[in-house]
Design an enzyme around this catalytic site. Structure first.
Site, PDB file in Angstrom:
ATOM      1  N   SER A   1      13.368   2.881  -2.944  1.00  0.00           N
ATOM      2  CA  SER A   1      12.665   3.942  -2.211  1.00  0.00           C
ATOM      3  C   SER A   1      13.632   4.759  -1.374  1.00  0.00           C
ATOM      4  CB  SER A   1      11.605   3.316  -1.293  1.00  0.00           C
ATOM      5  OG  SER A   1      11.070   4.264  -0.387  1.00  0.00           O
TER       6      SER A   1
ATOM      7  N   TYR B   1       8.805  -2.080   5.043  1.00  0.00           N
ATOM      8  CA  TYR B   1       8.780  -1.619   3.651  1.00  0.00           C
ATOM      9  C   TYR B   1      10.179  -1.213   3.202  1.00  0.00           C
ATOM     10  CZ  TYR B   1       8.080   1.527  -0.306  1.00  0.00           C
ATOM     11  OH  TYR B   1       8.165   2.145  -1.526  1.00  0.00           O
TER      12      TYR B   1
END
Length: 336
Positions: free
Chosen positions: A127, A152
């Site tokens: 990501s 995350y």
């Protein structure tokens, strides 16, 4: 080729699985259809895959160690595209344990399955969130990413490190892709474009964080899919020019390992994004101007030069075209 695609009922995974099936590959899909968002949407995506003869659906949790091991041993995929994960920066503030279960334990299970079953190449989702506090734009895979701002992001950075270890120890070719704000038809309901579209059509205000002073490298899903599959076809290799004295984070001198940015490489102001959406819907949004959310960053911008050089990646969809295609899909799917 037989591909394992995890997250095939998810946004990107569904598009990737369809593209592979359309070109004649076989797809074994792993997805647990969890209720993080509307399961009916996930089921509708799954329904797009079931007509293909080369598709097999396996409903399974990533953290089910025995189940994932059995899936690999029984289906013996040639390559794996791992896109399933617990997504979302903001949700990681509310339910951190789910990120450890899915993104850390689950990823270990995928690595073990690849290791023990002769998988020729693992492509996995990282990501843009890994860049965290890095203010050096555009973001490059050759930059340091040691300062994540959410769990995350930390879980995705962990995935890259775990993949490098398995690539080094067991010779597993592994390619990580740092996705930059993917949008388009069949998108996730927790993403800004989906939330904005639904609110505007229902006459409700939209929440605009950091009072709109944000930039995002919005990337249309078709461009993403092209890059994912091109990477899967281009097996990662050792970088023969790598030096331990000045180590390059994006490659490795001891493992067949690569990390790439995959984005549009053209950041767009959030207010411009909203303006395009308003034009497509034909209605002006009511806006709640709010401060920055914890874990968010003010801007993202992908340097995709490595991906262009190595696999010919060339994103081509403008925000104007992409948002219009999403709105058309949304109106048709929800009869809005």
């Amino acid at each position: 080729m037989k591909f394992l695609v995890t997250g095939h009922a998810g946004f990107i995974g569904n598009h990737v699985a369809i593209q592979l099936l359309e070109r004649g590959d076989e797809v074994v899909g792993l997805d647990n259809l969890n209720p993080y968002y509307d399961v009916k949407l996930k089921q509708a995506r799954l329904d797009r895959l079931t007509p293909y003869k080369g598709f097999t659906h396996c409903k399974l949790d990533l953290e089910d160690t025995a189940g994932v091991a059995e899936l690999f041993s029984s289906h013996k995929p040639d390559k794996a595209i791992h896109l399933a994960a617990q997504a979302g920066v903001r949700y990681s503030l509310e339910n951190p344990r789910s990120y450890i279960d899915s993104n850390i334990v689950g990823f270990l299970n995928i690595l073990e399955g690849c290791r023990h079953n002769g998988v020729k190449h693992l492509v996995y989702a990282s990501s843009s969130s890994v860049y965290g506090a890095n203010g050096n734009a555009p973001f490059s895979v050759h930059h340091n990413v040691d300062h994540p701002l959410s769990l995350y992001a930390a879980s995705k950075k962990s995935n890259e490190m775990m993949a490098h270890t398995y690539s080094h120890l067991f010779g597993l070719p592994a390619t990580g892709l740092r996705f930059f704000t993917v949008y388009g038809p069949w998108g996730r309901p927790d993403m800004a474009l989906f939330l904005f579209t639904k609110a505007i059509l229902e006459g409700r205000p939209i929440d605009v964080f950091n009072r709109g002073q944000m930039q995002r490298d919005f990337t249309f899903v078709d461009d993403i899919v092209e890059g994912v599959i091109a990477c899967a076809d281009n097996v990662a290799k050792v970088n023969e020019d790598w030096s331990g004295e000045s180590p390059d984070p994006g490659t490795s001198g001891v493992a067949p390992y690569r990390v790439y940015n995959i984005g549009n490489s053209q950041p767009v102001e959030l207010m411009r994004y909203i303006e395009v959406l308003e034009q497509c819907i034909g209605k002006t949004a009511k806006k709640n101007m709010l401060p920055m959310q914890p874990g968010d960053v003010p801007a993202t911008w992908a340097d995709v030069s490595d991906l262009k050089r190595d696999v010919g990646y060339q994103p081509a969809t403008t925000v104007e075209t992409g948002v219009a295609r999403f709105v058309d899909w949304y109106r048709d799917f929800y009869k809005a």
